[in-house]
Enzyme design. Structure first.
Site, PDB file in Angstrom:
ATOM      1  N   ASN A   1       7.593  -3.413 -10.951  1.00  0.00           N
ATOM      2  CA  ASN A   1       8.519  -3.297 -12.083  1.00  0.00           C
ATOM      3  C   ASN A   1       9.492  -4.469 -12.121  1.00  0.00           C
ATOM      4  OD1 ASN A   1       7.608  -0.882 -13.292  1.00  0.00           O
ATOM      5  ND2 ASN A   1       8.647   0.347 -11.744  1.00  0.00           N
TER       6      ASN A   1
ATOM      7  N   LYS B   1       6.743  -2.700 -20.539  1.00  0.00           N
ATOM      8  CA  LYS B   1       6.943  -1.621 -19.562  1.00  0.00           C
ATOM      9  C   LYS B   1       8.427  -1.307 -19.393  1.00  0.00           C
ATOM     10  CE  LYS B   1       5.795   1.250 -16.182  1.00  0.00           C
ATOM     11  NZ  LYS B   1       6.925   1.383 -15.294  1.00  0.00           N
TER      12      LYS B   1
ATOM     13  N   GLY C   1       2.327   6.509 -11.941  1.00  0.00           N
ATOM     14  CA  GLY C   1       2.957   7.152 -10.792  1.00  0.00           C
ATOM     15  C   GLY C   1       1.965   7.604  -9.737  1.00  0.00           C
TER      16      GLY C   1
ATOM     17  N   GLU D   1      11.566   6.414 -21.672  1.00  0.00           N
ATOM     18  CA  GLU D   1      11.354   7.524 -20.732  1.00  0.00           C
ATOM     19  C   GLU D   1      12.686   8.181 -20.359  1.00  0.00           C
ATOM     20  OE1 GLU D   1      10.486   7.226 -16.147  1.00  0.00           O
ATOM     21  OE2 GLU D   1       8.657   6.758 -17.286  1.00  0.00           O
TER      22      GLU D   1
ATOM     23  N   MET E   1       1.771   3.876  -5.003  1.00  0.00           N
ATOM     24  CA  MET E   1       0.833   3.505  -6.057  1.00  0.00           C
ATOM     25  C   MET E   1      -0.224   2.523  -5.569  1.00  0.00           C
ATOM     26  SD  MET E   1       3.324   3.270  -9.418  1.00  0.00           S
ATOM     27  CE  MET E   1       1.992   2.881 -10.545  1.00  0.00           C
TER      28      MET E   1
ATOM     29  N   LEU F   1       0.833  -1.206   0.000  1.00  0.00           N
ATOM     30  CA  LEU F   1       0.000   0.000   0.000  1.00  0.00           C
ATOM     31  C   LEU F   1       0.865   1.253   0.000  1.00  0.00           C
ATOM     32  CD1 LEU F   1      -2.635  -1.201   2.629  1.00  0.00           C
ATOM     33  CD2 LEU F   1      -2.715  -1.440   0.127  1.00  0.00           C
ATOM     34  N   GLY F   2       1.878   1.261  -0.868  1.00  0.00           N
ATOM     35  CA  GLY F   2       2.770   2.406  -0.979  1.00  0.00           C
ATOM     36  C   GLY F   2       2.189   3.490  -1.851  1.00  0.00           C
TER      37      GLY F   2
END
Length: 329
Positions: free
Chosen positions: A95, A193, A123, A200, A11, A8-9
């Site tokens: 990720n 991704k 994000g 990016e 994101m 539950l950080g």
């Protein structure tokens, strides 16, 4: 649908909020009891452990993992595998390295537990904007979980439709215009991704170098009548409106320059989260040249030794889109 969320950080918590708002039932777990209590107070069902979370889910169970990649994800997957049953599904939305996905999928297949990898982009803005999702895993499982992905994704929004795409999307059932796609078999989601994040790096580096040139247009090495004291916030703002280099990254740069024109709050120490390195490795394995992406990664390495205004621009963008705070040198 009912879904469990572990992690539950920055994101994970907002993903639970978006899912709850969309009518889904979320059972949540985190190392922080306070984080669990916070979301329980907002409509989710709290749990005290992985075993407790699984016990509160109805079969077939679906558990989304949103913890740091590497060992934390590995250990969480192995812990879940102890309690889940055939037909249940684990989703890794972090990720992770795509090769780890392939290995985990094989491991869980023996237990008849489905494994889905989801590259998640959005994000700290995802609660409001939605999350762009790149999904890998068994087609049948992905289709069954479509309501979850559809709720998390941004939807059509106000983005103009690409001419001609709608016809092809109707033929092949593509959900790309809604902000999520099934990329392919296990690992495909995180592979896409991974390259997304490599690109990016390159985009961010191009902006950073450009604004560094602007910043140094007052250099004493220039002829006096060719020195320009430029307003960087103005330049970023005007480029947002009709320019071919307009983008969300430019939007975030404009915000940062308005808040702190000299970016004095940034040292220029720029971290990399792993995907940039993995993208270069994939390019090497495929024999594909990627000059720009490689150079942008190496610049981040150098930034930890010597900082320029360009690195401050990079740091500012990372903080704006992902809430990444600079590590102390």
């Amino acid at each position: 649908m009912q879904i469990g969320m572990i992690g539950l950080g920055k994101m994970g918590a907002n993903m639970v909020r978006r899912l709850t708002k969309g009518g889904h039932q979320c059972v949540v777990s985190d190392l922080s009891a306070a984080a669990v209590a916070q979301l329980a107070g907002e409509g989710a069902t709290g749990s005290s452990s992985v075993a407790d979370l699984v016990s509160k889910l109805a079969a077939p169970r679906t558990v989304w993992i949103m913890v740091p990649c590497g060992d934390p994800t590995e250990q969480t997957v192995l812990e879940l595998a102890k309690y889940l049953q055939p037909g249940d599904t684990i989703i890794d939305g972090g990720n992770s390295y795509y090769k780890d996905d392939v290995r985990r999928a094989k491991l869980l297949r023996d237990k008849q537990i489905n494994y889905v990898d989801v590259g998640t982009s959005g994000g700290v803005w995802g609660l409001e904007r939605g999350y762009c999702l790149m999904i890998g895993g068994p087609k049948e499982t992905v289709q069954r979980l479509d309501p979850i992905f559809n709720t998390l994704a941004p939807g059509m929004g106000e983005i103009p439709r690409t001419p001609g795409f709608a016809d092809s999307a109707k033929k092949n059932g593509s959900t790309a215009e809604l902000g999520y796609i099934h990329c392919g078999n296990s690992g495909a989601g995180h592979f896409v991704k991974m390259v997304h994040n490599g690109i990016e790096y390159g985009l961010m580096q191009a902006y950073a170098e450009g604004f560094d040139i602007f910043k140094n247009a007052t250099s004493q090495e220039l002829a006096e009548d060719m020195r320009y004291d430029l307003d960087l916030a103005d330049i970023a703002e005007v480029w947002r409106r009709g320019s071919v280099v307009a983008s969300w990254l430019l939007d975030l740069t404009a915000m940062a320059l308005v808040e702190d024109p000299q970016l004095a709050g940034y040292s220029g120490h720029v971290a990399d989260s792993g995907e940039g390195r993995w993208t270069i490795i994939a390019a090497i394995e495929e024999g594909v040249p990627c000059d720009v992406l490689s150079a942008s990664l190496y610049t981040r390495f150098r930034s930890r030794q010597d900082h320029t205004f360009a690195e401050k621009i990079l740091s500012a963008m990372r903080k704006k889109f992902g809430g990444h705070v600079e590590q102390k040198a």
